[in-house]
Design a protein around this motif. Structure first.
Motif, PDB file in Angstrom:
ATOM      1  N   VAL B 401       0.864  -1.185   0.000  1.00 41.00           N
ATOM      2  CA  VAL B 401       0.000   0.000   0.000  1.00 41.00           C
ATOM      3  C   VAL B 401       0.896   1.229   0.000  1.00 41.00           C
ATOM      4  CG1 VAL B 401      -1.651   1.351   1.344  1.00 41.00           C
ATOM      5  CG2 VAL B 401      -1.901  -1.130   1.197  1.00 41.00           C
ATOM      6  N   SER B 402       0.596   2.145  -0.908  1.00 42.45           N
ATOM      7  CA  SER B 402       1.289   3.427  -0.921  1.00 42.45           C
ATOM      8  C   SER B 402       0.389   4.403  -0.177  1.00 42.45           C
ATOM      9  CB  SER B 402       1.479   3.847  -2.380  1.00 42.45           C
ATOM     10  OG  SER B 402       1.883   5.173  -2.445  1.00 42.45           O
ATOM     11  N   ALA B 403       0.755   4.703   1.083  1.00 38.78           N
ATOM     12  CA  ALA B 403      -0.141   5.477   1.952  1.00 38.78           C
ATOM     13  C   ALA B 403       0.409   6.881   2.172  1.00 38.78           C
ATOM     14  CB  ALA B 403      -0.290   4.764   3.289  1.00 38.78           C
ATOM     15  N   PHE B 404      -0.500   7.833   2.190  1.00 36.55           N
ATOM     16  CA  PHE B 404      -0.111   9.230   2.416  1.00 36.55           C
ATOM     17  C   PHE B 404      -0.864   9.754   3.630  1.00 36.55           C
ATOM     18  CE2 PHE B 404       0.972   8.328  -1.869  1.00 36.55           C
ATOM     19  CZ  PHE B 404       2.132   9.052  -2.104  1.00 36.55           C
ATOM     20  N   PRO B 405      -0.215   9.764   4.800  1.00 33.64           N
ATOM     21  CA  PRO B 405      -0.886  10.305   5.983  1.00 33.64           C
ATOM     22  C   PRO B 405      -1.082  11.811   5.815  1.00 33.64           C
ATOM     23  CG  PRO B 405       1.150   9.148   6.570  1.00 33.64           C
ATOM     24  CD  PRO B 405       1.141   9.303   5.095  1.00 33.64           C
ATOM     25  N   SER B 406      -2.255  12.287   6.213  1.00 31.03           N
ATOM     26  CA  SER B 406      -2.514  13.736   6.147  1.00 31.03           C
ATOM     27  C   SER B 406      -2.831  14.216   7.560  1.00 31.03           C
ATOM     28  CB  SER B 406      -3.693  14.013   5.217  1.00 31.03           C
ATOM     29  OG  SER B 406      -4.892  13.543   5.812  1.00 31.03           O
ATOM     30  N   PHE B 407      -2.549  15.452   7.827  1.00 27.21           N
ATOM     31  CA  PHE B 407      -2.780  15.990   9.170  1.00 27.21           C
ATOM     32  C   PHE B 407      -3.494  17.330   9.054  1.00 27.21           C
ATOM     33  CE2 PHE B 407       0.903  13.247   9.416  1.00 27.21           C
ATOM     34  CZ  PHE B 407       0.635  12.469  10.526  1.00 27.21           C
ATOM     35  N   SER B 408      -4.434  17.546   9.957  1.00 22.22           N
ATOM     36  CA  SER B 408      -5.098  18.855  10.008  1.00 22.22           C
ATOM     37  C   SER B 408      -4.237  19.749  10.881  1.00 22.22           C
ATOM     38  CB  SER B 408      -6.492  18.742  10.621  1.00 22.22           C
ATOM     39  OG  SER B 408      -7.229  17.787   9.941  1.00 22.22           O
ATOM     40  N   ALA B 409      -3.339  20.443  10.259  1.00 21.21           N
ATOM     41  CA  ALA B 409      -2.402  21.284  11.008  1.00 21.21           C
ATOM     42  C   ALA B 409      -1.906  22.384  10.098  1.00 21.21           C
ATOM     43  CB  ALA B 409      -1.230  20.448  11.513  1.00 21.21           C
ATOM     44  N   PRO B 410      -1.495  23.495  10.665  1.00 22.79           N
ATOM     45  CA  PRO B 410      -0.942  24.559   9.815  1.00 22.79           C
ATOM     46  C   PRO B 410       0.343  24.072   9.151  1.00 22.79           C
ATOM     47  CG  PRO B 410      -0.649  25.056  12.147  1.00 22.79           C
ATOM     48  CD  PRO B 410      -1.519  23.868  12.080  1.00 22.79           C
ATOM     49  N   LYS B 411       0.546  24.528   7.906  1.00 21.55           N
ATOM     50  CA  LYS B 411       1.688  23.984   7.145  1.00 21.55           C
ATOM     51  C   LYS B 411       2.960  24.768   7.439  1.00 21.55           C
ATOM     52  CE  LYS B 411      -0.998  22.192   3.310  1.00 21.55           C
ATOM     53  NZ  LYS B 411      -1.190  22.164   1.875  1.00 21.55           N
ATOM     54  N   ASP B 412       3.345  24.880   8.700  1.00 20.48           N
ATOM     55  CA  ASP B 412       4.633  25.535   8.968  1.00 20.48           C
ATOM     56  C   ASP B 412       5.726  24.476   9.051  1.00 20.48           C
ATOM     57  OD1 ASP B 412       5.419  25.023  11.945  1.00 20.48           O
ATOM     58  OD2 ASP B 412       3.283  25.495  12.000  1.00 20.48           O
TER      59      ASP B 412
END
Lengths: 506, 475
Positions: B401-412
């Motif tokens: 599986v090619s997985a891309f974790p995403s996060f709800s956070a400011p992109k600093d």
């Protein structure tokens, strides 16, 4: 340069006397590959190696490579010797490393769906091994019986399964390579990083052993299909079979293998084996999957074939051809060998390509067969072969066929495959302005040109004198062009294949 | 992508006596976040410098000319600029002084984050206006200029009877060039983006047109496969201007199936099984509830697996049965869902904008059997870090599986770094998994990896001996 006796002693100390050969006969065996060469080639190159080394471990390969720093002898790696352009024969003698003693299957990882093998094992052995464990190889080279894993990787070969399972490159996860400095490199990370983490694996595809010596490979596996069914269709002419192959791709079908073979191939085979099918231009298609899937594909293929005037042949024909699929060049026993011309052409021009191949063969008054198979959704491999008669002075002129076929492939927006000793002049035609980038890669990995030198960007000769040490690659092209012209000027076909001639007359 | 440049910069930085005391990981962090408490002001200055000139490319001849100007082979007069632009160009680049110029390609969309070391003094190439697509008349091949949007290629190909086999795992509005100079995660069930590339049309560091590979056919047996080896780093060796792509025939019938799972263990087993199903599957995408909410309206199950089938009209029912059996254990199935990539361009773009709000740290490659375990750990890590985590993934026929974790956070950059480090720690505990984000390339110290990177660096210096294409920079 150290003396040959000293080099021999050092090699024996590294490998033992039983795994270093220097007799005339053994050296002669390694002086050619699958292509039969006219003796005149010995005027230009020292095709006989000084020694043949048979290492059994990666460390031994590394040891032999390091020894060349002392002896200054060239290293020529070799797999099964099924190449066709002189990639695995020496040009200045030196040490030829025969990898076939490194022929172990190291282990299978059923969860990771990979198998680790040594480079000298044959594809057929790997195929049989994994099938016994419930798996299959997604890609198997054409000459799976003689071709070794390392050899096929180094020649960038095409073969069975390409359309369905992807290229051989996609089927290899990792390689162990002994670099020209004798160090060992793993070309990819241990876990499957999908080409990231500085993956160097693709660089060794088609490299013909000029960048390093592949000693181990981790190959990907797929589950063994429930059913494989070979189907055969006869066509009124070979271009119709070519159109059928194109129609398969246009219809979105993905058979395991699809090939077009002309009637001449079966004429030759008939002269050797009585159970060969009736000579006819045909297409051989192997479909795989569950029973339902196979039945569905067969129906679709039947419809496509009939549109091109194809007639389905009895299942026994397909079964027989499929069983013998790795024995494609029996015809070499009819003559003094044969020359194969491997080319990739755009699939959309396949019908034209098979016609062109037949025309060139006939113009040069050669006996031979035209064959092609699907590689992927844009590409078809066109691999005709012609028989050689080296018993006559004009025998070697058959080499001109390979030159003419390569030129024709370029004209059709494709390219010939392989460089080796004889086709190195094609490199610049292949890569144009990018050639210098390829040269830079060799310069980084093998700055002293220790391994298979003088075969990619220049043609080394056996002579040590300045001016004659190397010839510019176009010089080779001129030589082969002259061979083709001589061949064309010859009044008659070779008369050595009596069975062939009788059959034609009959 | 500037990966070699970043790696080389770090390798050189760790050898500076003043910085040699700092441990490698801390130094990478300081460089990444531009930490002025750790680094000298001169280095911070370098890292904050931006290319002073951006050139919007309309034809590849402009790139050739620009390279010749930067190489000193032609005068800036030959660029044909008006007086104002000419003056701006020369003063911004400092033409006439003793300094080297480089040029860099700007990706249209970056999934993750910008590189550490920006182009120092040279030119940034913007290819958004270089976006043509051409299909072969009687074959399944397209040549897409690097600025062409993937979505446009996909739609045009379908209209012309072809199928673009690769789709983005994270559906952003990528250009094709983002896969060679950025981090666009294109792939299919049968292979990654590189499997579908026949050739790159490039401009060499000497200003020549150089084709890597063959546009009409595969490149087997033509010396080293430089094409496929270099695709992830191509924009550091050449300036790719167009990509020759291998397409497939549009299948007789297509269908998108959506399966909902509520149990991570069940979804893992199901994914492993479906990865063993043969051809006929175009792509398999999976999302957790967070990602699914962004992509699709309505209630979201813990995991959703979408399978795109494409085969003959008569064979599709049998294939669906096979997939149903492989995905046994699902809670619900929707057989009439529209293919998300067939959506109108405007709708696709809106979804892409919503997805792009999340912070991505890069790709994790993980055996299907471990996917549930990974998803649970990422979710827990996100909760700990006050950054709600989601996952977009695609399954390959290799069982990875090619997985891309995403996060709800400011992109600093600090957040990006810390979250990347956390994901790396999770991946290190899962056998057979690999985190391939850009930062991993800088962190990794495995000897074989370092050797490979060093070889790539040497090859770059040989191929780009003119030091024009994203030239390496010393700290």
């Amino acid at each position: 340069m150290a003396s040959l006796d000293y080099a021999y002693r050092r090699l024996v100390n590294t490998l033992g006397p039983e795994r270093v050969a220097r007799s005339e006969f053994e050296r002669m065996v390694y002086s050619h590959d699958f292509a039969s060469l006219p003796k005149i080639a010995l005027l230009q190159w020292r095709l006989y190696p000084d020694f043949v080394a048979l290492p059994q471990t990666t460390e031994e390969v590394s040891g032999v490579v390091k020894l060349s720093d002392e002896s200054l002898l060239q290293i020529t790696p070799r797999g099964g010797g099924t190449g066709w352009c002189g990639g695995s024969v020496p040009n200045r003698g030196g040490v030829l490393i025969d990898m076939r003693k490194m022929n172990h299957i190291l282990g299978i990882d059923p969860d990771g769906r990979t198998v680790a093998v040594e480079a000298g094992v044959s594809w057929k052995e790997v195929e049989d091994f994994v099938e016994a464990k419930g798996f299959a190889l997604p890609h198997v080279p054409l000459n799976a019986i003689g071709s070794t894993v390392g050899g096929a990787i180094n020649s960038g070969s095409t073969g069975f399964g390409g359309l369905r399972g992807g290229s051989l490159r996609d089927a290899v996860a990792n390689l162990d390579v002994v670099l020209p400095d004798g160090s060992l490199l793993k070309t990819a990370s241990g876990a499957d990083a999908g080409g990231a983490l500085a993956d160097l694996t693709p660089l060794f595809f088609g490299a013909e052993g000029t960048l390093g010596i592949v000693t181990k490979a981790v190959l990907r596996l797929i589950p063994k299909p429930e059913l494989t069914r070979p189907l055969t269709y006869s066509f009124p002419e070979l271009p119709a079979a070519g159109r059928f192959l194109k129609a398969i791709v246009d219809a979105g079908l993905t058979p395991y293998h699809a090939a077009a073979v002309d009637r001449d191939h079966f004429v030759f085979e008939r002269a050797l084996r009585s159970d060969t099918p009736e000579p006819v231009d045909l297409a051989l298609v192997a479909v795989q999957g569950s029973k339902d899937e196979v039945a569905d594909q067969e129906k679709a293929l039947d419809a496509l074939a009939s549109k091109e005037g194809g007639a389905k042949l009895p299942p026994a024909v397909g079964d027989g051809l499929w069983r013998e699929r790795h024995n494609n060049y029996g015809a070499r026993r009819l003559s003094r060998g044969l020359m194969i011309s491997y080319n990739l052409v755009p699939l959309r021009r396949l019908p034209e390509a098979v016609e062109t191949a037949a025309r060139i063969r006939d113009k040069l008054k050669l006996n031979g067969s035209v064959q092609a198979h699907l590689v992927d959704s844009t590409t078809a491999a066109l691999n005709p072969y012609v028989l050689m008669d080296d018993t006559r002075p004009s025998g070697g002129t058959a080499l001109g066929f390979v030159k003419r076929m390569g030129d024709a492939a370029f004209k059709m927006d494709g390219h010939p495959m392989g460089l080796g000793l004889f086709l190195v002049f094609n490199l610049r035609k292949m890569h144009g302005n990018a050639t210098s980038a390829y040269s830079a890669v060799k310069g980084v990995l093998d700055p002293r040109k220790k391994i298979n030198g003088g075969k990619t960007f220049e043609v080394w000769t056996k002579y040590p004198w300045p001016g004659l040490r190397a010839i510019p690659p176009p010089g080779m092209a001129i030589g082969l062009e002259v061979a083709a012209i001589l061949r064309r000027a010859k009044p008659t076909r070779d008369r050595f294949v009596r069975a062939y001639e009788h059959s034609k007359e009959g | 992508m500037g990966l070699l440049k970043d790696w080389d910069y770090v390798e050189q930085a760790v050898r500076i006596p003043a910085l040699a005391e700092v441990i490698r990981e801390a130094l990478i962090r300081a460089l990444f976040v531009r930490d002025d408490r750790v680094l000298p002001a001169s280095i911070i200055g370098d890292l904050n410098r931006l290319p002073p000139v951006t050139v919007k490319v309309k034809e590849d001849g402009e790139v050739r000319k620009l390279i010749r100007v930067l190489n000193g082979e032609e005068s800036t007069v030959s660029l044909g600029l008006n007086a104002e632009d000419y003056h701006f160009f020369r003063t911004q680049l400092g033409v006439g002084r003793t300094r080297e110029f480089g040029l860099t390609m700007r990706p249209r969309v970056l999934l993750t984050y910008d590189w550490i070391v920006p182009e120092q003094r040279g030119v940034q190439l913007d290819f958004t206006a270089y976006a043509g697509v051409e299909f072969a008349e009687d074959g399944h091949r397209a040549i897409a200029q690097v600025g062409a949007l993937w979505k446009r290629l996909y739609d045009d190909a379908l209209a012309a009877g072809h199928l673009v086999p690769f789709v983005p795992t994270v559906p952003l509005d990528f250009a094709i060039g983002d896969a060679v100079c950025g981090d666009a995660p294109f792939g299919s069930f049968r292979g990654g983006f590189a499997s579908y590339v026949n050739a790159l049309r490039t401009i060499s560091p000497y200003g020549h047109r150089a084709r890597i590979g063959f546009e009409e056919v595969a490149n087997n047996g033509t010396a080293y496969d430089l094409l496929h080896a270099s695709i992830p780093l191509a924009s550091e060796f050449f300036v790719p201007v167009a990509v020759a792509l291998r397409l497939e025939a549009k299948p007789g019938a297509r269908k998108t199936l959506t399966y909902a799972f509520d149990d991570p263990a069940k979804v893992s087993i199901a994914l492993d099984k479906v990865s063993r199903v043969g051809p006929g599957i175009q792509w398999v995408h999976l999302t957790d509830a967070v990602a699914a909410k962004t992509l699709r309206p309505g209630p979201a199950e813990a995991f959703a697996v979408q399978v795109s089938l494409g085969t003959t009209a008569t064979g599709i029912a049998a294939k669906e049965k096979v997939v149903d059996a492989a995905l046994a254990g699902f809670k619900a199935k929707t057989a009439d869902a529209p293919n998300p990539f067939d959506a109108p361009a405007e709708a696709y773009r809106k979804t892409a904008e919503a997805v792009a709000r999340a912070l991505f740290v890069g790709e994790v490659r993980i055996p299907a059997k471990s996917f549930g375990d990974f998803a649970g750990k990422v979710r827990a890590f996100g909760d700990q870090s006050a950054a709600k985590a989601g996952i977009y993934g695609s399954l390959g026929s290799t069982g990875i599986v090619s997985a891309f974790p995403s996060f709800s956070a400011p992109k600093d950059r600090i957040k990006v770094y810390d979250l990347s480090k956390g994901v790396r720690a999770i991946v290190a505990r899962i056998p057979g998994a690999a985190f391939t984000g850009r930062l991993t390339h800088l962190w990794e110290e495995e000897p074989n990896f370092l050797r490979r990177m060093a070889l790539w660096r040497e090859m770059k210096l040989q191929i780009d001996a003119a030091h024009v294409v994203q030239p390496l920079v010393a700290p």
